[in-house]
Scaffold this motif. Structure first.
Motif, mmCIF file in Angstrom:
data_model
loop_
_atom_site.group_PDB
_atom_site.id
_atom_site.type_symbol
_atom_site.label_atom_id
_atom_site.label_comp_id
_atom_site.label_asym_id
_atom_site.label_seq_id
_atom_site.Cartn_x
_atom_site.Cartn_y
_atom_site.Cartn_z
ATOM 1 N N ASP A 43 0.829 -1.208 0.000
ATOM 2 C CA ASP A 43 0.000 0.000 0.000
ATOM 3 C C ASP A 43 0.863 1.258 0.000
ATOM 4 O OD1 ASP A 43 -2.685 1.310 0.269
ATOM 5 O OD2 ASP A 43 -1.732 2.061 2.097
ATOM 6 N N CYS A 44 1.926 1.264 0.782
ATOM 7 C CA CYS A 44 2.811 2.428 0.856
ATOM 8 C C CYS A 44 3.441 2.700 -0.511
ATOM 9 C CB CYS A 44 3.889 2.183 1.913
ATOM 10 S SG CYS A 44 4.925 3.619 2.239
ATOM 11 N N ALA A 45 3.893 1.650 -1.184
ATOM 12 C CA ALA A 45 4.493 1.802 -2.516
ATOM 13 C C ALA A 45 3.468 2.360 -3.503
ATOM 14 C CB ALA A 45 5.033 0.468 -3.006
ATOM 15 N N TRP A 46 2.241 1.864 -3.438
ATOM 16 C CA TRP A 46 1.188 2.348 -4.330
ATOM 17 C C TRP A 46 0.909 3.836 -4.079
ATOM 18 C CZ3 TRP A 46 -3.795 4.020 -2.869
ATOM 19 C CH2 TRP A 46 -4.630 4.333 -3.941
ATOM 20 N N ARG A 47 0.828 4.237 -2.810
ATOM 21 C CA ARG A 47 0.570 5.635 -2.470
ATOM 22 C C ARG A 47 1.703 6.528 -2.971
ATOM 23 N NH1 ARG A 47 -3.541 6.452 1.181
ATOM 24 N NH2 ARG A 47 -4.475 4.528 1.918
ATOM 25 N N GLN A 48 2.935 6.088 -2.802
ATOM 26 C CA GLN A 48 4.073 6.875 -3.274
ATOM 27 C C GLN A 48 4.042 7.010 -4.798
ATOM 28 O OE1 GLN A 48 7.226 4.639 -1.453
ATOM 29 N NE2 GLN A 48 7.203 5.892 0.396
ATOM 30 N N LYS A 49 3.632 5.954 -5.476
ATOM 31 C CA LYS A 49 3.529 5.988 -6.936
ATOM 32 C C LYS A 49 2.454 6.996 -7.369
ATOM 33 C CE LYS A 49 2.360 3.019 -10.814
ATOM 34 N NZ LYS A 49 1.783 1.738 -11.185
ATOM 35 N N GLU A 50 1.323 6.998 -6.695
ATOM 36 C CA GLU A 50 0.239 7.932 -7.014
ATOM 37 C C GLU A 50 0.682 9.383 -6.806
ATOM 38 O OE1 GLU A 50 -3.056 7.283 -8.226
ATOM 39 O OE2 GLU A 50 -1.933 5.467 -8.699
ATOM 40 N N LYS A 60 3.228 22.685 -8.814
ATOM 41 C CA LYS A 60 2.720 23.861 -9.516
ATOM 42 C C LYS A 60 1.722 24.627 -8.646
ATOM 43 C CE LYS A 60 0.357 25.080 -13.806
ATOM 44 N NZ LYS A 60 -0.268 24.553 -15.028
ATOM 45 N N ASN A 61 0.956 23.896 -7.826
ATOM 46 C CA ASN A 61 -0.057 24.502 -6.956
ATOM 47 C C ASN A 61 0.443 24.701 -5.524
ATOM 48 O OD1 ASN A 61 -2.563 24.815 -8.634
ATOM 49 N ND2 ASN A 61 -2.001 22.693 -9.075
ATOM 50 N N ASN A 62 1.746 24.691 -5.375
ATOM 51 C CA ASN A 62 2.386 24.930 -4.068
ATOM 52 C C ASN A 62 1.872 24.022 -2.952
ATOM 53 O OD1 ASN A 62 3.976 27.023 -5.143
ATOM 54 N ND2 ASN A 62 2.234 28.420 -4.951
ATOM 55 N N GLN A 63 1.624 22.782 -3.278
ATOM 56 C CA GLN A 63 1.190 21.805 -2.282
ATOM 57 C C GLN A 63 2.407 21.068 -1.727
ATOM 58 O OE1 GLN A 63 -1.756 20.950 -0.954
ATOM 59 N NE2 GLN A 63 -2.839 22.505 -2.096
ATOM 60 N N VAL A 64 2.372 20.796 -0.446
ATOM 61 C CA VAL A 64 3.425 19.999 0.172
ATOM 62 C C VAL A 64 3.259 18.554 -0.314
ATOM 63 C CG1 VAL A 64 4.324 19.132 2.356
ATOM 64 C CG2 VAL A 64 3.483 21.474 2.188
ATOM 65 N N ILE A 65 4.351 17.922 -0.667
ATOM 66 C CA ILE A 65 4.286 16.541 -1.145
ATOM 67 C C ILE A 65 4.596 15.623 0.038
ATOM 68 C CG2 ILE A 65 5.277 14.865 -2.727
ATOM 69 C CD1 ILE A 65 5.845 17.313 -4.573
ATOM 70 N N PRO A 66 3.634 14.812 0.447
ATOM 71 C CA PRO A 66 3.843 13.965 1.623
ATOM 72 C C PRO A 66 4.779 12.798 1.323
ATOM 73 C CG PRO A 66 1.776 13.404 0.622
ATOM 74 C CD PRO A 66 2.316 14.585 -0.136
ATOM 75 N N GLN A 67 5.464 12.370 2.343
ATOM 76 C CA GLN A 67 6.307 11.186 2.267
ATOM 77 C C GLN A 67 5.645 10.116 3.129
ATOM 78 O OE1 GLN A 67 9.102 10.933 0.305
ATOM 79 N NE2 GLN A 67 8.400 12.930 -0.412
ATOM 80 N N TYR A 68 5.119 9.095 2.488
ATOM 81 C CA TYR A 68 4.476 8.009 3.214
ATOM 82 C C TYR A 68 5.531 7.090 3.806
ATOM 83 C CZ TYR A 68 -0.054 9.257 1.253
ATOM 84 O OH TYR A 68 -1.208 9.916 0.934
ATOM 85 N N SER A 69 5.240 6.548 4.974
ATOM 86 C CA SER A 69 6.136 5.585 5.607
ATOM 87 C C SER A 69 5.305 4.548 6.351
ATOM 88 C CB SER A 69 7.089 6.290 6.566
ATOM 89 O OG SER A 69 6.364 6.957 7.572
ATOM 90 N N ILE A 70 5.961 3.474 6.736
ATOM 91 C CA ILE A 70 5.295 2.395 7.457
ATOM 92 C C ILE A 70 5.742 2.455 8.911
ATOM 93 C CG2 ILE A 70 4.964 -0.095 7.628
ATOM 94 C CD1 ILE A 70 5.790 -0.220 4.641
ATOM 95 N N ILE A 71 4.779 2.445 9.810
ATOM 96 C CA ILE A 71 5.073 2.482 11.239
ATOM 97 C C ILE A 71 4.240 1.424 11.951
ATOM 98 C CG2 ILE A 71 5.660 4.944 11.233
ATOM 99 C CD1 ILE A 71 2.874 5.505 12.392
ATOM 100 N N THR A 72 4.627 1.082 13.160
ATOM 101 C CA THR A 72 3.786 0.198 13.974
ATOM 102 C C THR A 72 3.086 1.064 15.016
ATOM 103 O OG1 THR A 72 5.593 -0.296 15.479
ATOM 104 C CG2 THR A 72 5.207 -1.857 13.706
#
Length: 97
Positions: A43-50, A60-72
């Motif tokens: 799921d994390c890989a898919w989200r990063q790909k999207e 272009k729209n000055n949005q922060v690009i999130p970095q997904y990670s896996i946590i417990t």
């Protein structure tokens, strides 16, 4: 004669789950939860790909690009009304910029 004494079963707590998360404005957001690391990694890989697919648009729209990670996390850490967040669902979070 010596006797072998086994260690007690040291399984991880059943209350622990794997979560795909990202941080925004100093706050952790749980996007999805899973009971296995493999599912969370997929799921994390898919989200990063999207996010990469829309990266130019976001920049272009000055949005922060999130970095997904896996946590417990513990199941008890999920907010009461928690719902899964879509891959680009961070755009609907107030004050994400």
């Amino acid at each position: 004669m010596s006797k072998v004494i086994p260690f007690p079963n040291q399984q991880k707590s059943k209350n622990k789950i794997w979560a795909v998360a990202f941080f925004a404005n100093g706050k952790r957001h749980i996007a999805s939860i899973y009971y296995t690391w493999k599912q969370a990694a997929t799921d994390c890989a898919w989200r990063q790909k999207e996010v990469r697919a829309y990266q130019q648009f976001l920049e272009k729209n000055n949005q922060v690009i999130p970095q997904y990670s896996i946590i417990t996390i513990n199941v008890s850490e999920l907010p009461k009304k928690w719902r899964p967040i879509p891959a680009l669902g961070f755009l609907s979070i107030k004050n994400f910029r």
